[in-house]
Write an enzyme that holds these catalytic residues in place. Structure first.
Site, mmCIF file in Angstrom:
data_model
loop_
_atom_site.group_PDB
_atom_site.id
_atom_site.type_symbol
_atom_site.label_atom_id
_atom_site.label_comp_id
_atom_site.label_asym_id
_atom_site.label_seq_id
_atom_site.Cartn_x
_atom_site.Cartn_y
_atom_site.Cartn_z
ATOM 1 C CB SER A 13 -0.958 0.000 1.190
ATOM 2 O OG SER A 13 -0.271 -0.269 2.392
ATOM 3 C CG HIS A 39 -3.382 -0.583 -2.521
ATOM 4 N ND1 HIS A 39 -3.805 0.716 -2.416
ATOM 5 C CD2 HIS A 39 -3.248 -1.046 -1.248
ATOM 6 C CE1 HIS A 39 -3.896 1.046 -1.135
ATOM 7 N NE2 HIS A 39 -3.575 -0.014 -0.404
ATOM 8 C CE LYS A 92 -7.517 1.191 0.434
ATOM 9 N NZ LYS A 92 -6.931 0.214 1.327
HETATM 10 C C1 LIG Z 1 -7.071 0.060 2.798
HETATM 11 C C2 LIG Z 1 -6.523 -1.271 3.089
HETATM 12 C C3 LIG Z 1 -7.224 -2.177 3.879
HETATM 13 C C4 LIG Z 1 -8.459 -1.795 4.646
HETATM 14 O O1 LIG Z 1 -9.570 -1.781 3.841
HETATM 15 P P1 LIG Z 1 -10.822 -0.857 4.244
HETATM 16 O O2 LIG Z 1 -11.920 -1.354 3.396
HETATM 17 O O3 LIG Z 1 -10.372 0.542 3.937
HETATM 18 O O4 LIG Z 1 -11.076 -1.068 5.700
HETATM 19 C C5 LIG Z 1 -6.748 -3.459 3.997
HETATM 20 N N1 LIG Z 1 -5.596 -3.817 3.397
HETATM 21 C C6 LIG Z 1 -4.864 -2.957 2.662
HETATM 22 C C7 LIG Z 1 -3.592 -3.427 2.022
HETATM 23 C C8 LIG Z 1 -5.308 -1.658 2.494
HETATM 24 O O5 LIG Z 1 -4.570 -0.801 1.795
#
Ligand SMILES: *Cc1c(COP(=O)(O)O)cnc(C)c1O
Length: 396
Positions: free
Chosen positions: A190, A218, A249
């Site tokens: 991330s 991602h 995302k």
């Molecule tokens: C953003 C993220 C999460 C968390 O997901 P949410 O739906 O925002 O709670 C989990 N793992 C990674 C690698 C992330 O970047």
């Protein structure tokens, strides 16, 4: 009987001195603040009455404000109202949730999917469902906080292997006598944007009777044919693979899912505490996500344009001495600076030019690796990118 609280001994300092905790955060230049967004239009944000161009979101495909999604949300609210009323296993699992899970499984090409209201609790629930006392969790050194917390909650032995270091992982697996071995890794990291050696991880899982859980927060929507994600990009197929991804995302909405074999997903539904003991996501969100999945699959131009932006950024960036772009082929492009203060000052200088690029500091990233996290979106134009590149060339 009347009880009288004894007066606190004046000399004993309280364990609850929040003010001094906050001073310590300030002294380390680690205080975080929130900016209030007055309006969103893709990468154009209004903040404090100013128009800002954002390189800060995870809205990689530019879907979050897509009119078709806003319309689907309206339609979902009309049909389902606002709330799911209960956990999915009680009476919170609507037809919208059911159909979404089928769409998700179809898109990623796996037998079955289970939909969660968010990614963080998905991972803190999935890891303990898969491993417990007497088991071992093998975790990449740069994994997301929710995989780390999941491993801690599991009470399994935690083995942290070097970042993307399959050889280190292989040694640790071979030396382990744990009953069950679970490998967990971000697929696309991330804060670095690099991709885990997924084929090697799966090969090691097969060789050592381990399971592989990958978190594709991602990569889903961005990588793979039709945006099917990192597992599809590398053509990974195995009953030992559990594929988790998030939907807030690239998918532009909210939520997460895990996909895998029929039996594995049925087992996880029975055993994942954050699934069982939490209210289901509103059905209108599940309904909206179905439209998002359709756009992800159909609008290949978004991924093509994004790839071109990544190429241009890496080809044309002229950076101040001592700064460098980390190795990444994804829309997450880390601009490594080093010190917390220098990263904050770079963020501030870009902000003054109308560009919002977040500085990322420890503990989100290792000490001494503070950075700007540039994130690109299909909603950026080539002119937007030129503006960023010009600003970077001017700040020192
Ligand atoms: C953003 C993220 C999460 C968390 O997901 P949410 O739906 O925002 O709670 C989990 N793992 C990674 C690698 C992330 O970047």
């Amino acid at each position: 009987m009347v009880t009288v609280n004894p007066a606190p001994a004046a000399a004993t300092p309280s364990a609850w001195d929040f003010a001094s905790e906050l001073r310590a955060i300030d002294d380390a230049q680690l205080r975080r603040t929130r900016r209030v967004i007055e309006s969103y239009d893709g990468v154009r944000l209004r903040v404090g009455g100013r128009d800002m161009l954002g390189f800060c979101s995870n809205d990689y495909l530019g879907l979050a404000q897509h009119p078709a999604l806003a319309e689907a949300a309206r339609e979902g609210a009309q049909r389902w109202g606002a709330g799911a009323t209960a956990s999915p296993l009680v009476c919170g699992h609507s037809l919208a949730h059911e159909q979404l899970e089928q769409d998700l499984a179809r898109l990623v090409g796996m037998p079955r999917a289970l939909y969660f209201y968010a990614g963080f609790p998905a991972n803190t629930g999935l890891v303990p469902a898969l491993a417990g006392r007497g088991d071992a969790v093998f975790s990449d050194a740069l994994n997301h906080a929710c995989l780390i917390d999941g491993a801690r909650l599991s009470r399994a032995e935690l083995q942290v292997y070097g970042h993307c270091d399959a050889a280190d992982l292989a040694r640790r697996l071979a030396a382990s006598s744990a009953r069950r071995k679970l490998i967990v890794s971000d697929a696309v990291f991330s804060m670095d944007g690099d991709i885990a050696p997924l084929r090697e991880l799966l090969r090691l899982a097969e060789r050592h009777d381990a399971m592989l859980l990958i978190d594709d927060a991602h990569g889903f929507g961005v990588l793979g044919p039709g945006g099917a994600g990192s597992a599809a990009e590398f053509d990974l197929r195995s009953p030992r693979l559990l594929y988790m991804a998030t939907l807030g995302k690239a998918a532009g909405v909210a939520g997460a899912f895990v996909a895998g074999s029929e039996d594995a997903i049925e087992y996880l539904m029975q055993r994942t505490r954050s699934y069982i003991f939490a209210t289901a996501a509103p059905p209108l969100v599940a309904h909206t996500l179905r439209t998002s999945l359709r756009l992800i699959a159909e609008e290949q131009w978004r991924r093509d344009h994004l790839r071109e932006l990544v190429r241009l950024l890496r080809q044309q960036a002229r950076l101040p001495a001592g700064w460098r772009l980390g190795e990444s082929t994804t829309p997450v492009q880390p601009l490594l600076i080093g010190g917390n203060e220098a990263a904050l000052s770079a963020m501030q200088q870009l902000w003054e030019r109308g560009l919002w690029v977040p500085a990322i500091r420890p503990p989100t990233v290792p000490a001494g690796s503070a950075r700007l996290r540039l994130s690109l979106s299909a909603a950026h134009t080539v002119q937007d990118l030129q503006r960023l590149l010009q600003a970077l060339a001017h700040i020192a």
